[in-house]
Write a protein that holds these residues in place. Sequence first.
Motif, PDB file in Angstrom:
ATOM      1  N   MET A  61       0.529  -0.683  -0.450  1.00 32.08           N
ATOM      2  CA  MET A  61       0.210  -0.133   0.256  1.00 32.08           C
ATOM      3  C   MET A  61       0.822   1.080  -0.007  1.00 32.08           C
ATOM      4  O   MET A  61       0.606   2.140  -0.960  1.00 32.08           O
ATOM      5  N   LYS A  62       1.916   1.208   0.933  1.00 33.68           N
ATOM      6  CA  LYS A  62       3.170   2.630   0.917  1.00 33.68           C
ATOM      7  C   LYS A  62       3.558   2.606  -0.786  1.00 33.68           C
ATOM      8  O   LYS A  62       3.622   3.561  -0.876  1.00 33.68           O
ATOM      9  N   GLU A  63       4.191   1.389  -1.343  1.00 33.62           N
ATOM     10  CA  GLU A  63       4.158   1.360  -2.004  1.00 33.62           C
ATOM     11  C   GLU A  63       3.583   2.383  -3.617  1.00 33.62           C
ATOM     12  O   GLU A  63       3.736   3.191  -4.270  1.00 33.62           O
ATOM     13  N   PHE A  64       2.196   1.574  -3.400  1.00 32.97           N
ATOM     14  CA  PHE A  64       1.016   2.315  -4.241  1.00 32.97           C
ATOM     15  C   PHE A  64       0.910   4.196  -3.930  1.00 32.97           C
ATOM     16  O   PHE A  64       1.272   4.330  -4.755  1.00 32.97           O
ATOM     17  N   ASP A  69      -0.132   8.559  -5.183  1.00 29.93           N
ATOM     18  CA  ASP A  69      -0.574   9.677  -4.723  1.00 29.93           C
ATOM     19  C   ASP A  69       0.644  10.957  -4.770  1.00 29.93           C
ATOM     20  O   ASP A  69       1.494  11.689  -4.313  1.00 29.93           O
ATOM     21  N   LYS A  70       0.369  11.916  -5.993  1.00 31.45           N
ATOM     22  CA  LYS A  70       1.166  12.628  -6.424  1.00 31.45           C
ATOM     23  C   LYS A  70       1.110  13.958  -5.848  1.00 31.45           C
ATOM     24  O   LYS A  70       2.106  14.212  -5.617  1.00 31.45           O
ATOM     25  N   ASN A  71       0.568  14.047  -5.062  1.00 30.90           N
ATOM     26  CA  ASN A  71       0.577  15.852  -4.174  1.00 30.90           C
ATOM     27  C   ASN A  71       0.383  15.125  -2.405  1.00 30.90           C
ATOM     28  O   ASN A  71       0.653  16.118  -1.249  1.00 30.90           O
ATOM     29  N   ALA A  72       1.401  14.270  -2.860  1.00 33.18           N
ATOM     30  CA  ALA A  72       1.853  12.702  -1.107  1.00 33.18           C
ATOM     31  C   ALA A  72       0.925  13.964  -0.060  1.00 33.18           C
ATOM     32  O   ALA A  72       1.403  13.607   1.218  1.00 33.18           O
ATOM     33  N   GLY A  74      -1.975  11.887   1.400  1.00 34.60           N
ATOM     34  CA  GLY A  74      -2.153  10.642   2.084  1.00 34.60           C
ATOM     35  C   GLY A  74      -3.590  10.177   1.409  1.00 34.60           C
ATOM     36  O   GLY A  74      -4.771   9.466   1.935  1.00 34.60           O
ATOM     37  N   ARG A  75      -4.425  10.690   0.577  1.00 34.97           N
ATOM     38  CA  ARG A  75      -5.334  10.022  -0.548  1.00 34.97           C
ATOM     39  C   ARG A  75      -4.819  10.699  -1.991  1.00 34.97           C
ATOM     40  O   ARG A  75      -4.666  11.256  -2.044  1.00 34.97           O
ATOM     41  N   ILE A  76      -6.386  10.163  -2.419  1.00 42.32           N
ATOM     42  CA  ILE A  76      -6.409   9.420  -3.820  1.00 42.32           C
ATOM     43  C   ILE A  76      -7.477  10.494  -4.289  1.00 42.32           C
ATOM     44  O   ILE A  76      -8.735  10.574  -3.439  1.00 42.32           O
ATOM     45  N   GLU A  77      -7.306  11.403  -5.246  1.00 46.59           N
ATOM     46  CA  GLU A  77      -8.351  12.598  -5.753  1.00 46.59           C
ATOM     47  C   GLU A  77      -9.220  11.604  -6.698  1.00 46.59           C
ATOM     48  O   GLU A  77      -8.004  10.851  -7.632  1.00 46.59           O
ATOM     49  N   MET A  78      -9.389  12.386  -7.698  1.00 44.05           N
ATOM     50  CA  MET A  78      -9.770  12.201  -8.766  1.00 44.05           C
ATOM     51  C   MET A  78      -9.294  12.028  -9.727  1.00 44.05           C
ATOM     52  O   MET A  78      -9.103  10.993 -10.651  1.00 44.05           O
TER      53      MET A  78
END
Length: 171
Positions: A61-64, A69-72, A74-78
Motif C-alpha cells: 500500500m505504501k509503494e502504491f 498519490d502525486k501530491n503526497a 495521503g489520499r487519492i483524488e479523482m
Amino acid sequence: APHLHLAELTASQFLDVWRHFDADGNGYIEGKELENFFQELESARKGAGVDAKNDNLGDKMKEFMHKYDKNADGRIEMAELAQILPTEENFLLCFRQHVGSSSEFMEAWRRYDTDRSGYIEANELKGFLSDLLKKANRPYDEPKLQEYTQTILRMFDMNGDGKLGLSEMSR
C-alpha cells in the motif's frame, strides 16, 4: 511492478468506480475508503493471476501510494485515480488541466455561461466539452459528447437541477 490490465473504462464507468470508493462523497478516497480500494485492487490482481508474491499488504500500500498519490497528501483524488484506471479519452484530466488556476476557471466560466444566467446549462457544458476535446486533439462524435456532458452533470450537479452553479463547477 506488474500492472492490473484493465479494459478502458467509459467516463460513466469511471464515475461509478469513483462513487463506489468515495463513499462519503467528499472528493477523496481516504482512510477506510482507501483500504477498501486497495484490498479490492489486490483481490482483482490475484484473481487475474497478476500478483503471485505475498508481500506485506502495508508495504504494498505504501509503494502504491508513493507511485499514485502525486501530491503526497495521503489520499487519492479523482485526477490521481484517472492515472490508475485507464479511462477512455482520459477526459477527466483534460477537464482538470483546462481550468488549472482560479483565474482560468473564472475566464472559462464567463466564456461558456453564454446566456449570463450564472449557471452552465447542459448545452453550454456541451460547448465547453467540445472545445476541450478539440484542444486536446481527441476525436469524438455526438453520442460521445452527450455521454461526457451527462457524466459531468452526474459528477457535479449536486442539487440535480440539470445545470452547474459556480460552487458545483468549482468542485
